[in-house]
Scaffold this active site. Structure first.
Site, PDB file in Angstrom:
ATOM      1  N   HIS A   1     -12.066  14.531   2.968  1.00 13.80           N
ATOM      2  CA  HIS A   1     -13.223  14.344   2.095  1.00 13.80           C
ATOM      3  C   HIS A   1     -14.135  15.544   2.240  1.00 13.80           C
ATOM      4  CE1 HIS A   1     -16.631  12.412   0.117  1.00 13.80           C
ATOM      5  NE2 HIS A   1     -15.756  11.529  -0.319  1.00 13.80           N
TER       6      HIS A   1
ATOM      7  N   HIS B   1      -9.599  13.498  -6.943  1.00 13.12           N
ATOM      8  CA  HIS B   1     -10.831  12.686  -6.996  1.00 13.12           C
ATOM      9  C   HIS B   1     -10.435  11.214  -7.109  1.00 13.12           C
ATOM     10  CE1 HIS B   1     -14.943  11.683  -7.557  1.00 13.12           C
ATOM     11  NE2 HIS B   1     -15.169  12.125  -8.777  1.00 13.12           N
TER      12      HIS B   1
ATOM     13  N   ASP C   1      -9.834   6.000  -0.988  1.00 14.17           N
ATOM     14  CA  ASP C   1      -8.620   5.771  -1.794  1.00 14.17           C
ATOM     15  C   ASP C   1      -7.405   5.391  -0.979  1.00 14.17           C
ATOM     16  OD1 ASP C   1      -9.968   8.362  -3.699  1.00 14.17           O
ATOM     17  OD2 ASP C   1      -9.623   6.331  -4.434  1.00 14.17           O
TER      18      ASP C   1
HETATM   19  C1  SDX Z   1     -12.857  10.772  -3.793  1.00 11.64           C
HETATM   20  O1  SDX Z   1     -16.870  13.589  -3.487  1.00 11.64           O
HETATM   21  C2  SDX Z   1     -16.802  12.321  -3.409  1.00 11.64           C
HETATM   22  O2  SDX Z   1     -17.725  11.660  -2.951  1.00 11.64           O
HETATM   23  C3  SDX Z   1     -15.502  11.728  -3.938  1.00 11.64           C
HETATM   24  C4  SDX Z   1     -15.299  10.224  -3.700  1.00 11.64           C
HETATM   25  C5  SDX Z   1     -16.303   9.410  -4.500  1.00 11.64           C
HETATM   26  O3  SDX Z   1     -16.600   8.292  -4.092  1.00 11.64           O
HETATM   27  O4  SDX Z   1     -16.698   9.886  -5.614  1.00 11.64           O
HETATM   28  O5  SDX Z   1     -15.455   9.921  -2.322  1.00 11.64           O
HETATM   29  C6  SDX Z   1     -13.917   9.785  -4.168  1.00 11.64           C
HETATM   30  O6  SDX Z   1     -12.598  11.667  -4.566  1.00 11.64           O
HETATM   31  C7  SDX Z   1     -12.197  10.666  -2.441  1.00 11.64           C
HETATM   32  C8  SDX Z   1     -11.192  11.839  -2.193  1.00 11.64           C
HETATM   33  C9  SDX Z   1      -9.845  11.406  -2.820  1.00 11.64           C
HETATM   34  N1  SDX Z   1      -8.893  12.588  -2.756  1.00 11.64           N
HETATM   35  C10 SDX Z   1      -7.824  12.575  -1.979  1.00 11.64           C
HETATM   36  O7  SDX Z   1      -7.562  11.688  -1.149  1.00 11.64           O
HETATM   37  C11 SDX Z   1      -6.894  13.770  -2.202  1.00 11.64           C
HETATM   38  C12 SDX Z   1      -6.470  14.343  -0.849  1.00 11.64           C
HETATM   39  N2  SDX Z   1      -7.667  14.977  -0.242  1.00 11.64           N
HETATM   40  C13 SDX Z   1      -7.846  16.387  -0.442  1.00 11.64           C
HETATM   41  O8  SDX Z   1      -7.353  16.929  -1.623  1.00 11.64           O
HETATM   42  C14 SDX Z   1      -9.195  16.881   0.044  1.00 11.64           C
HETATM   43  O9  SDX Z   1      -9.398  16.327   1.271  1.00 11.64           O
HETATM   44  C15 SDX Z   1     -10.418  16.685  -0.818  1.00 11.64           C
HETATM   45  C16 SDX Z   1     -10.218  17.187  -2.199  1.00 11.64           C
HETATM   46  C17 SDX Z   1     -10.807  15.250  -0.865  1.00 11.64           C
HETATM   47  C18 SDX Z   1     -11.555  17.472  -0.167  1.00 11.64           C
HETATM   48  O10 SDX Z   1     -11.175  18.780  -0.207  1.00 11.64           O
HETATM   49  P1  SDX Z   1     -12.136  19.948   0.349  1.00 11.64           P
HETATM   50  O11 SDX Z   1     -13.419  19.427   0.840  1.00 11.64           O
HETATM   51  O12 SDX Z   1     -12.186  21.015  -0.706  1.00 11.64           O
HETATM   52  O13 SDX Z   1     -11.382  20.435   1.609  1.00 11.64           O
HETATM   53  P2  SDX Z   1     -10.287  21.554   1.626  1.00 11.64           P
HETATM   54  O14 SDX Z   1      -9.314  21.329   0.513  1.00 11.64           O
HETATM   55  O15 SDX Z   1     -10.991  22.860   1.696  1.00 11.64           O
HETATM   56  O16 SDX Z   1      -9.540  21.227   2.996  1.00 11.64           O
HETATM   57  C19 SDX Z   1      -9.936  21.812   4.218  1.00 11.64           C
HETATM   58  C20 SDX Z   1      -8.628  21.928   4.996  1.00 11.64           C
HETATM   59  C21 SDX Z   1      -7.553  22.737   4.265  1.00 11.64           C
HETATM   60  O17 SDX Z   1      -6.660  23.236   5.260  1.00 11.64           O
HETATM   61  P3  SDX Z   1      -6.797  24.793   5.706  1.00 11.64           P
HETATM   62  O18 SDX Z   1      -6.815  25.632   4.429  1.00 11.64           O
HETATM   63  O19 SDX Z   1      -8.119  24.874   6.449  1.00 11.64           O
HETATM   64  O20 SDX Z   1      -5.600  25.064   6.571  1.00 11.64           O
HETATM   65  O21 SDX Z   1      -8.047  20.625   5.172  1.00 11.64           O
HETATM   66  C22 SDX Z   1      -6.787  20.573   4.497  1.00 11.64           C
HETATM   67  C23 SDX Z   1      -6.772  21.716   3.499  1.00 11.64           C
HETATM   68  O22 SDX Z   1      -5.438  22.106   3.243  1.00 11.64           O
HETATM   69  N3  SDX Z   1      -6.751  19.286   3.818  1.00 11.64           N
HETATM   70  C24 SDX Z   1      -5.690  18.490   3.799  1.00 11.64           C
HETATM   71  C25 SDX Z   1      -6.095  17.355   3.089  1.00 11.64           C
HETATM   72  N4  SDX Z   1      -7.370  17.492   2.699  1.00 11.64           N
HETATM   73  C26 SDX Z   1      -7.763  18.695   3.150  1.00 11.64           C
HETATM   74  N5  SDX Z   1      -4.454  18.646   4.323  1.00 11.64           N
HETATM   75  C27 SDX Z   1      -3.610  17.615   4.108  1.00 11.64           C
HETATM   76  N6  SDX Z   1      -3.916  16.486   3.443  1.00 11.64           N
HETATM   77  C28 SDX Z   1      -5.143  16.322   2.919  1.00 11.64           C
HETATM   78  N7  SDX Z   1      -5.444  15.205   2.270  1.00 11.64           N
END
Ligand code: SDX
Length: 436
Positions: free
Chosen positions: A307, A268, A363
């Site tokens: 996201h 997050h 971020d």
């Molecule tokens: C913020 O919600 C908000 O509005 C949050 C925010 C706010 O203003 O409050 O916008 C602030 O939290 C921004 C997000 C910051 N986090 C990161 O940058 C961490 C890296 N991102 C991920 O951990 C992820 O993208 C999330 C947590 C942000 C979202 O995760 P989801 O929606 O649960 O998606 P998922 O994990 O189910 O991913 C779907 C697929 C998966 O692959 P498969 O299982 O389908 O093979 O995408 C892949 C994931 O492995 N994936 C990534 C990835 N994010 C998702 N693969 C590599 N790198 C990534 N960053």
């Protein structure tokens, strides 16, 4: 014209049920009538991580993830970032309209006169190791303010709510700066009411022995824009915590501490700090392809990418990228920017990321800019929490005044044992517990 209803056939009984569709949703409680026997509990929905569940009605922030749209109270984030100050936007989020000049003047006056912290706050701060993570200090000190302002428990009193809102928005920069000065083992700096919100924050962070702190205007404006971009984001993890905890009528200080604790998570708000660690690990532009391979092999996530809602470029990331250039003109270009730009270039072309609709989020570039401004990575999430205070409080106010809301208490699917006989000590077998 077909009516807005959903007809469900329960194939276990052949029974049909028709439920209304409102705002693209059906009420989960309307599923409870679907039973096989009268004594059944009825159907529930199962939605881990709330991937497809609306928890509330809200008029504060609108996001269209597919089109990369973000609006506060109907105003596009791009316009607000360009035309407003952060306190102007905080007013919009909290009260629903942009303030008139007299309203803004009065609002700024009130916030400015709530920046002081009780001297007892220093004792909280002194209790932390000097090298402790400032988010732990921030969360704990916000919670501790609950002991300083017991009147905050009157959550249904609009005047008390407004007073706590002004106190929290006014004091979070002071708490953030105090945690930074504690980290650096520098003396604390008191607020200077002559300065703007961002300038005063810089004053409390960076003033040393000069008689009057003078903020670098481009840096102050960049901070103000970053505060606007981070102010609210509808029902994100931290806001969900704020709403859930305050639904028990917990005071706003303890509720906001829970929201800030959620924000601290690396998935997050903690991601901006993780982005810098990732760029440090990559080390140079030529090593980017190898790191991308590591991500695609599933070993690590590309921090600052992806996201839950945005399946397009996060509009905030675009503005941050532009703002970073303004900062670099003053501070000099952060060499890590080259690595970040190469990561973005490759990721936006690579099928793995394109297929999963993974784009830079808020971020990805913020940390590079914060570092150029002189902040250490540990402070990045604190910089996120300061402006998000306005969003959390706007969401809190909306929850408290929403007649549909009550204490949040989800259900579960029970997967444990059925009733079983008690086992006397001598008859128990050792349970394999995970290694310490
Ligand atoms: C913020 O919600 C908000 O509005 C949050 C925010 C706010 O203003 O409050 O916008 C602030 O939290 C921004 C997000 C910051 N986090 C990161 O940058 C961490 C890296 N991102 C991920 O951990 C992820 O993208 C999330 C947590 C942000 C979202 O995760 P989801 O929606 O649960 O998606 P998922 O994990 O189910 O991913 C779907 C697929 C998966 O692959 P498969 O299982 O389908 O093979 O995408 C892949 C994931 O492995 N994936 C990534 C990835 N994010 C998702 N693969 C590599 N790198 C990534 N960053």
């Amino acid at each position: 014209m077909p009516d807005d209803t959903l007809t469900i056939t329960d194939n276990r009984t052949g029974q049909k049920y028709t439920v209304p569709i409102e705002n693209g949703t059906i009420r989960a409680m309307n599923l409870r009538q679907i039973k096989t026997r009268p004594e059944d509990f009825g159907l529930m929905t199962y939605d881990p991580a709330f991937m497809n569940t609306a928890s509330c009605r809200s008029s504060i922030t609108y996001i269209d993830g597919e089109r990369g749209i973000l609006r506060y109270r109907g105003y596009p984030i791009e316009v607000l970032a360009e035309r407003c100050t952060f306190l102007e936007v905080a007013y919009l989020l909290l009260f629903g309209e942009l303030p008139t000049e007299p309203e803004l003047k009065s609002w700024v006056h009130d916030i400015t006169h709530h920046t002081m912290l009780h001297e007892s706050t220093k004792k909280f701060m002194e209790g932390f190791r000097y090298d402790g993570h400032p988010m732990g200090m921030f969360v704990s000190t916000v919670a501790a303010l609950s002991t300083v302002y017991p009147d905050a428990r009157h959550v249904h009193d609009p005047a008390s709510r407004l007073l706590q809102i002004k106190r929290l928005i006014g004091k979070v920069p002071s708490i953030a700066a105090m945690s930074y000065r504690h980290n650096m083992e520098f003396p604390y700096v008191y607020p200077d009411n002559d300065l703007s919100y961002a300038e005063n924050f810089m004053n409390m962070l960076w003033k040393m022995v000069e008689p009057k702190y003078v903020a670098q205007p481009a840096i102050a404006r960049a901070l103000d824009i970053l505060f606007i971009l981070h102010a609210d984001h509808e029902q994100n993890c931290g806001t969900n915590a704020m709403r859930s905890v305050s639904s028990a009528q917990t005071d706003p200080y303890l509720s906001m501490a829970s929201a800030a604790a959620a924000l601290a998570g690396p998935l997050h708000g903690g991601a901006n700090e993780e982005v810098l660690k990732m760029l440090d690990e990559i080390g140079s532009k030529d090593k980017v392809p190898a790191y991308i391979k590591k991500v695609k092999d599933g070993g690590v996530k590309l921090m600052g990418f992806g996201h839950r809602i945005y399946k397009n470029y996060d509009p905030r990331a675009k503005i941050i990228k532009w703002t970073a250039e303004q900062v670099f003109e003053v501070t000099g270009r952060n060499p890590k920017l080259e690595i970040a730009l190469e990561l973005e270039r490759i990721a936006l072309e690579d099928e793995y990321f394109v297929k999963r609709k993974l784009y830079p989020n808020v971020d990805f570039y913020s940390g590079i800019m914060y570092q150029a401004m002189g902040f250490r990575p540990e402070m990045f999430t604190v910089l996120f929490a300061i402006p998000r205070t306005a969003g959390w409080l706007a969401q809190w106010q909306e929850l408290i005044t929403d007649p549909e809301q009550k204490i949040a208490r989800p259900r579960q699917i029970y997967t444990g044992h059925e009733e079983r006989e008690f086992v006397a000590m001598g008859k128990r077998t050792a349970t394999a517990v995970p290694a310490r």
